[in-house]
Design a protein around this motif. Structure first.
Motif, PDB file in Angstrom:
ATOM      1  N   VAL A 163     -11.686   3.372  14.611  1.00 24.71           N
ATOM      2  CA  VAL A 163     -10.082   2.565  14.678  1.00 24.71           C
ATOM      3  C   VAL A 163      -9.913   1.077  15.005  1.00 24.71           C
ATOM      4  CG1 VAL A 163      -8.212   3.147  15.997  1.00 24.71           C
ATOM      5  CG2 VAL A 163      -9.568   5.151  15.830  1.00 24.71           C
ATOM      6  N   PRO A 164     -10.505   0.218  15.776  1.00 24.84           N
ATOM      7  CA  PRO A 164     -10.543  -0.582  15.720  1.00 24.84           C
ATOM      8  C   PRO A 164     -11.191  -1.333  14.560  1.00 24.84           C
ATOM      9  CG  PRO A 164     -12.041   0.297  17.267  1.00 24.84           C
ATOM     10  CD  PRO A 164     -11.728   1.227  16.779  1.00 24.84           C
ATOM     11  N   GLY A 170      -7.435  -4.504   6.053  1.00 24.25           N
ATOM     12  CA  GLY A 170      -6.300  -4.331   5.527  1.00 24.25           C
ATOM     13  C   GLY A 170      -5.500  -2.849   5.971  1.00 24.25           C
ATOM     14  N   ASP A 171      -5.511  -2.536   6.961  1.00 22.63           N
ATOM     15  CA  ASP A 171      -4.485  -1.170   7.811  1.00 22.63           C
ATOM     16  C   ASP A 171      -5.070  -0.192   6.756  1.00 22.63           C
ATOM     17  OD1 ASP A 171      -3.526  -2.615   9.290  1.00 22.63           O
ATOM     18  OD2 ASP A 171      -1.796  -3.178   8.517  1.00 22.63           O
ATOM     19  N   SER A 172      -6.464   0.202   6.849  1.00 27.61           N
ATOM     20  CA  SER A 172      -7.134   0.904   5.595  1.00 27.61           C
ATOM     21  C   SER A 172      -8.795   1.698   6.165  1.00 27.61           C
ATOM     22  CB  SER A 172      -7.351   0.922   4.571  1.00 27.61           C
ATOM     23  OG  SER A 172      -7.820  -0.447   4.603  1.00 27.61           O
ATOM     24  N   GLN A 232       0.588   2.427   9.915  1.00 28.82           N
ATOM     25  CA  GLN A 232       0.623   2.872   9.008  1.00 28.82           C
ATOM     26  C   GLN A 232      -0.450   2.870   8.892  1.00 28.82           C
ATOM     27  OE1 GLN A 232       3.968   2.862   6.430  1.00 28.82           O
ATOM     28  NE2 GLN A 232       4.951   3.815   7.810  1.00 28.82           N
ATOM     29  N   CYS A 233      -1.121   4.021   8.200  1.00 36.22           N
ATOM     30  CA  CYS A 233      -2.655   3.196   7.823  1.00 36.22           C
ATOM     31  C   CYS A 233      -2.908   4.309   7.009  1.00 36.22           C
ATOM     32  CB  CYS A 233      -4.249   3.490   8.753  1.00 36.22           C
ATOM     33  SG  CYS A 233      -5.759   3.445   8.603  1.00 36.22           S
ATOM     34  N   GLU A 234      -3.802   3.488   5.568  1.00 39.22           N
ATOM     35  CA  GLU A 234      -4.713   4.422   4.575  1.00 39.22           C
ATOM     36  C   GLU A 234      -5.335   4.699   4.502  1.00 39.22           C
ATOM     37  OE1 GLU A 234      -4.690   3.418  -0.361  1.00 39.22           O
ATOM     38  OE2 GLU A 234      -4.197   1.288   0.650  1.00 39.22           O
TER      39      GLU A 234
END
Ligand SMILES: NC(=O)c1ccc[n+]([C@@H]2O[C@H](COP(=O)([O-])OP(=O)(O)OC[C@H]3O[C@@H](n4cnc5c(N)ncnc54)[C@H](OP(=O)(O)O)[C@@H]3O)[C@@H](O)[C@H]2O)c1
Length: 332
Positions: A163-164, A170-172, A232-234
């Motif tokens: 998670v970290p 880049g939020d993925s 929001q994560c891809e």
């Protein structure tokens, strides 16, 4: 009075084992908890253990004399694996030899899923189970009675290690599990199983697969985590080679002990990182077992229960990420 020695009692898995051992020990059992560095034991744990009559001592897998001092008269001893990749079989050999010299009857060991895979050459094993396979062989050849637990990957790893890295990536979630499901297990349950085995709840010379209650994909876990905060994560699935290149370009070390992790979001060396995904992608963690419930009397924790403990560290939606004070102000 049977004597049980739990080594590594201060560690993450070890402290869960210590808590459960203290809970289930019979009045006639003598417990000895050891730590590599006594100063690592939190004061409250030390006081709570000593109040229950548990002996606490220092013992290192790198120091035979310290092992001999605590193993004398022990019925069973347990050993957790350390982070010394490559050196761990030597550490295990020292523990086995000390146990033999002291006449210990039984040895418990925290191994890893995949250690029992049949391969022609050791190098054909994935990176993570390699040391464990060698250690299991040493244990089985030692003549000591044993209980080996092969833990699946921990649910906790996702919160503590992966998670970290999401904001950094880049939020993925750059991932190489290829959407295969895995029955991740709570580290707490692995610790409880270790205590149960040490205190004699297992069968002689048996290997146990310690799993979570359900096989889920990393994508499902990511979605659940995102739902908790609105982040929001891809999910980006990648071939291993591409994932290796991405992290190599950002300086992820090959060696956990000597590498420089400053500026990186997780302390996981390259082979460890890649192998976590590989173990899942190869389907090694698809099957669930009833080991946790059978040995501890508690059903295995679901990933949602375990990960909730880490919620304070989950990334939050971009528009609120550093605005806790604003949110608090608005609530007032
Ligand atoms: N299944 C999985 O997903 C997974 C994930 C991570 C790790 N693991 C494995 O499980 C092991 C335990 O994990 P963990 O999360 O509980 O990590 P951990 O807390 O770091 O456990 C390692 C334990 O070994 C102790 N130790 C280190 N060097 C030692 C030595 N020379 N002699 C005696 N003890 C020594 C540590 O003591 P100090 O704390 O005092 O240094 C600690 O208690 C890891 O080392 C790894 O092999 C499995």
């Amino acid at each position: 009075m049977p004597k049980y020695v739990l080594t590594g009692a201060d560690g993450k898995l070890g402290s869960a084992a210590a808590a459960f051992a203290a809970e289930i020990a019979k009045p006639e059992d003598k417990l000895v908890f050891t730590a590599y560095k006594l100063s690592n034991i939190p004061k409250e744990s030390l006081e709570a253990w000593q109040a229950k009559g548990i002996e606490v001592a220092g013992a290192s897998y790198d120091d035979t004399a310290s092992l001999l001092a605590v193993f004398q008269g022990a019925d069973a001893v347990s050993m957790v694996s350390t982070w010394a990749f490559g050196d761990r079989p030597k550490q295990a050999a020292r523990v086995i030899e000390a146990a033999q010299q002291c006449g210990v009857r039984r040895l418990c060991y925290t191994s890893f899923v995949g250690a029992g895979l049949e391969v022609e050459k050791e190098e054909d094993l994935p990176f993570l189970p390699r040391d464990h396979a060698r250690i299991e062989k040493l244990i089985k050849a030692s003549g000591l009675e044993y209980n080996i637990q092969r833990n699946y990957l921990y649910q906790d790893n996702i919160a503590e290690l992966f998670v970290p890295s999401w904001p950094f990536c880049g939020d993925s979630w750059l991932n190489n599990t290829h959407h295969v499901r895995a029955a991740y297990v709570a580290r707490d349950d692995c610790g409880r199983v270790l205590a149960a085995l040490l205190l004699g709840r297992g069968q002689p010379n048996k290997v146990y697969h310690v799993t979570g209650p359900e096989a889920v994909t990393d994508g499902q876990i990511m979605d659940w985590i995102c739902d908790q905060t609105g982040y929001q994560c891809e999910f980006i699935d990648m071939p291993d080679a591409e994932l290796r290149r991405w992290w190599a370009d950002r300086g992820l070390p090959e060696d956990a002990a000597t590498g420089d992790f400053s500026g990186l979001p997780m302390k996981l060396c390259m082979e460890d990182l890649l192998c976590c995904g590989e173990m899942v992608a190869r389907g090694y963690m698809l099957e669930t077992s009833d080991v946790v419930e059978r040995l501890t009397g508690r059903r295995p924790l679901r990933f949602r229960e375990t990960l909730m403990k880490y919620k304070a560290n989950f990334p939050v939606a971009a528009d609120t990420s550093d605005c806790d004070h604003v949110a608090n102000h608005c609530r007032e």
